[in-house]
Design a protein around this motif. Structure first.
Motif, PDB file in Angstrom:
ATOM      1  N   UNK A 266      70.025  35.284  37.897  1.00  0.00           N
ATOM      2  CA  UNK A 266      71.437  34.908  37.870  1.00  0.00           C
ATOM      3  C   UNK A 266      71.815  33.970  36.726  1.00  0.00           C
ATOM      4  N   UNK A 267      70.838  33.345  36.079  1.00  0.00           N
ATOM      5  CA  UNK A 267      71.167  32.397  35.020  1.00  0.00           C
ATOM      6  C   UNK A 267      70.485  32.747  33.695  1.00  0.00           C
ATOM      7  N   UNK A 268      69.174  32.903  33.732  1.00  0.00           N
ATOM      8  CA  UNK A 268      68.424  33.039  32.485  1.00  0.00           C
ATOM      9  C   UNK A 268      68.652  34.395  31.824  1.00  0.00           C
ATOM     10  N   UNK A 269      68.507  35.484  32.577  1.00  0.00           N
ATOM     11  CA  UNK A 269      68.671  36.821  31.986  1.00  0.00           C
ATOM     12  C   UNK A 269      70.083  37.038  31.444  1.00  0.00           C
ATOM     13  N   UNK A 270      71.166  36.695  32.182  1.00  0.00           N
ATOM     14  CA  UNK A 270      72.503  36.839  31.587  1.00  0.00           C
ATOM     15  C   UNK A 270      72.679  36.044  30.304  1.00  0.00           C
ATOM     16  N   UNK A 271      72.123  34.844  30.246  1.00  0.00           N
ATOM     17  CA  UNK A 271      72.257  34.034  29.037  1.00  0.00           C
ATOM     18  C   UNK A 271      71.523  34.687  27.865  1.00  0.00           C
ATOM     19  N   UNK A 272      70.317  35.202  28.104  1.00  0.00           N
ATOM     20  CA  UNK A 272      69.553  35.844  27.033  1.00  0.00           C
ATOM     21  C   UNK A 272      70.263  37.101  26.541  1.00  0.00           C
ATOM     22  N   UNK A 273      70.804  37.890  27.460  1.00  0.00           N
ATOM     23  CA  UNK A 273      71.507  39.119  27.071  1.00  0.00           C
ATOM     24  C   UNK A 273      72.714  38.798  26.197  1.00  0.00           C
ATOM     25  N   UNK A 274      73.499  37.796  26.585  1.00  0.00           N
ATOM     26  CA  UNK A 274      74.670  37.415  25.798  1.00  0.00           C
ATOM     27  C   UNK A 274      74.247  36.894  24.430  1.00  0.00           C
ATOM     28  N   UNK A 275      73.161  36.115  24.404  1.00  0.00           N
ATOM     29  CA  UNK A 275      72.685  35.564  23.131  1.00  0.00           C
ATOM     30  C   UNK A 275      72.244  36.677  22.174  1.00  0.00           C
TER      31      UNK A 275
ATOM     32  N   UNK B 187      62.983  21.527  29.108  1.00  0.00           N
ATOM     33  CA  UNK B 187      62.828  22.429  27.963  1.00  0.00           C
ATOM     34  C   UNK B 187      63.852  23.552  27.996  1.00  0.00           C
ATOM     35  N   UNK B 188      64.276  23.963  29.167  1.00  0.00           N
ATOM     36  CA  UNK B 188      65.292  25.012  29.264  1.00  0.00           C
ATOM     37  C   UNK B 188      66.622  24.528  28.696  1.00  0.00           C
ATOM     38  N   UNK B 189      66.965  23.262  28.933  1.00  0.00           N
ATOM     39  CA  UNK B 189      68.207  22.709  28.375  1.00  0.00           C
ATOM     40  C   UNK B 189      68.158  22.682  26.856  1.00  0.00           C
ATOM     41  N   UNK B 190      66.999  22.314  26.305  1.00  0.00           N
ATOM     42  CA  UNK B 190      66.850  22.296  24.846  1.00  0.00           C
ATOM     43  C   UNK B 190      66.976  23.713  24.289  1.00  0.00           C
ATOM     44  N   UNK B 191      66.379  24.688  24.961  1.00  0.00           N
ATOM     45  CA  UNK B 191      66.470  26.083  24.518  1.00  0.00           C
ATOM     46  C   UNK B 191      67.912  26.572  24.531  1.00  0.00           C
ATOM     47  N   UNK B 192      68.633  26.293  25.612  1.00  0.00           N
ATOM     48  CA  UNK B 192      70.027  26.724  25.722  1.00  0.00           C
ATOM     49  C   UNK B 192      70.871  26.103  24.610  1.00  0.00           C
TER      50      UNK B 192
ATOM     51  N   UNK C  12      64.761  35.494  14.982  1.00  0.00           N
ATOM     52  CA  UNK C  12      64.719  34.077  15.366  1.00  0.00           C
ATOM     53  C   UNK C  12      64.964  33.921  16.864  1.00  0.00           C
ATOM     54  N   UNK C  13      65.945  34.620  17.399  1.00  0.00           N
ATOM     55  CA  UNK C  13      66.254  34.503  18.827  1.00  0.00           C
ATOM     56  C   UNK C  13      65.135  35.075  19.692  1.00  0.00           C
ATOM     57  N   UNK C  14      64.581  36.204  19.285  1.00  0.00           N
ATOM     58  CA  UNK C  14      63.505  36.805  20.073  1.00  0.00           C
ATOM     59  C   UNK C  14      62.260  35.925  20.073  1.00  0.00           C
ATOM     60  N   UNK C  15      61.878  35.420  18.908  1.00  0.00           N
ATOM     61  CA  UNK C  15      60.690  34.569  18.821  1.00  0.00           C
ATOM     62  C   UNK C  15      60.906  33.284  19.617  1.00  0.00           C
ATOM     63  N   UNK C  16      62.098  32.691  19.481  1.00  0.00           N
ATOM     64  CA  UNK C  16      62.396  31.457  20.211  1.00  0.00           C
ATOM     65  C   UNK C  16      62.376  31.691  21.720  1.00  0.00           C
ATOM     66  N   UNK C  17      62.995  32.778  22.164  1.00  0.00           N
ATOM     67  CA  UNK C  17      63.070  33.074  23.597  1.00  0.00           C
ATOM     68  C   UNK C  17      61.688  33.335  24.188  1.00  0.00           C
ATOM     69  N   UNK C  18      60.909  34.170  23.523  1.00  0.00           N
ATOM     70  CA  UNK C  18      59.564  34.490  24.025  1.00  0.00           C
ATOM     71  C   UNK C  18      58.690  33.240  24.051  1.00  0.00           C
ATOM     72  N   UNK C  19      58.760  32.439  22.997  1.00  0.00           N
ATOM     73  CA  UNK C  19      57.919  31.239  22.918  1.00  0.00           C
ATOM     74  C   UNK C  19      58.264  30.248  24.023  1.00  0.00           C
TER      75      UNK C  19
END
Length: 308
Positions: free
Chosen positions: A111-120, A167-172, A286-293
């Protein structure tokens, strides 16, 4: 003798059984939220009776969980009981209950992480959208506003604790800044395309960068039959060593080496298209590497989280 509150046995032992609802709180470590584990301590002691008047001690090492009901947010993985005492003008005996909890993260992921990644990731496709459609800048702003809404929702779900940085807040926050940079680059791209309508011609430095970017992005100019210049795609060498290149109202003197006879010359519109393709690959990687890491670190370090 058996009363309403206590039971006195023949050997003088007094048994007191009563129901009590205790509300307590403990400090949380949210570094790996929502893949975190928590260690919660609850200390039960008396503030009015010291060790000479009351003796509190644990008769077992773990909690009795036969009547425990599963929680929807946490998994109770382990419990521990130890004797504990405080010295406040005297020794106050007590018992420390320790709960080891693991957060159930499926709700937050879906409900939170996947929607944010898709929009990003969807925001990166602004560089694929043609400028002629007239929706390029609107698409970028819509993605940015959507991310701000999802970002506020994620922030509300994260516990407001400053002792540990989530760390999730920093990523967002980093992804939101990257999306803001995408919007700025999109504005520059639209502005560059407008220069094509006004007859601007890219200078030699821009031409050199565009040729390198075209090789990286595998750009190939489509052939236009009947147009000799389009088929040849070559630049006419200057007659003099010092050539003058007009770019709109500005005149730039070229004192450098003469361009190669067969060097491809791009228009402003083509340069904008080439740079958009390069930006698409750069921002997507950049987004894919950052998200996966980030999520590998959250999952691995959260699973191996240790407590003192």
């Amino acid at each position: 003798m058996k009363g309403n509150y206590v039971t006195v046995l023949a050997d003088g032992t007094v048994v007191w059984l009563t129901a009590v609802n205790i509300v307590s709180q403990c400090s949380a470590d949210i570094q790996y939220y929502p893949f975190d584990k928590q260690q919660c301590h609850v200390i039960l002691t008396s503030w009015t009776f010291d060790a000479t008047q009351l003796n509190l001690f644990a008769s077992m090492n773990t909690l009795w969980l036969d009547l425990y009901e599963e929680n929807g947010e946490w998994n109770l993985t382990e419990t521990a009981l130890v004797n504990y005492s405080r010295n406040v003008g005297g020794v106050l005996p007590g018992v420390r209950f320790t709960f080891f909890l693991t957060r159930k993260y499926s709700y937050y992921v879906l409900n939170l992480i996947i929607p944010f990644i898709v929009i990003a990731l969807l925001g990166t496709f602004v560089f694929v959208l043609p400028v002629e459609s007239g929706e390029k800048l609107g698409f970028a702003l819509t993605i940015l506003l959507s991310m701000s809404v999802v970002m506020s929702t994620v922030s509300e779900a994260i516990p407001p604790i400053s002792t540990n940085t989530c760390k999730l807040s920093v990523y967002v926050l980093i992804v939101f800044i990257i999306s803001a940079v995408e919007t700025v680059v999109t504005v520059i791209s639209c502005q560059t395309n407008e220069r094509h309508e006004k007859g601007y011609v890219p200078g030699p430095i821009i031409q050199s960068i565009a040729r390198s970017a075209a090789k990286v992005s595998f750009y190939r100019r489509p052939h236009k039959h009947g147009n000799e210049n389009a088929e040849n795609n070559t630049a006419t060498p200057p007659k003099n060593k010092e050539a003058w290149v007009e770019s709109g109202a500005d005149t730039v003197k070229q004192d450098e080496k003469e361009p190669a006879i067969n060097a491809t010359m791009y228009t402003v519109q083509e340069c904008a298209f080439i740079f958009d393709r390069v930006n698409f690959f750069i921002f997507m990687v950049v987004k894919l590497v950052l998200t996966i890491s980030v999520f590998v670190v959250l999952q691995v370090d959260g699973s191996n989280q240790k407590f003192s």
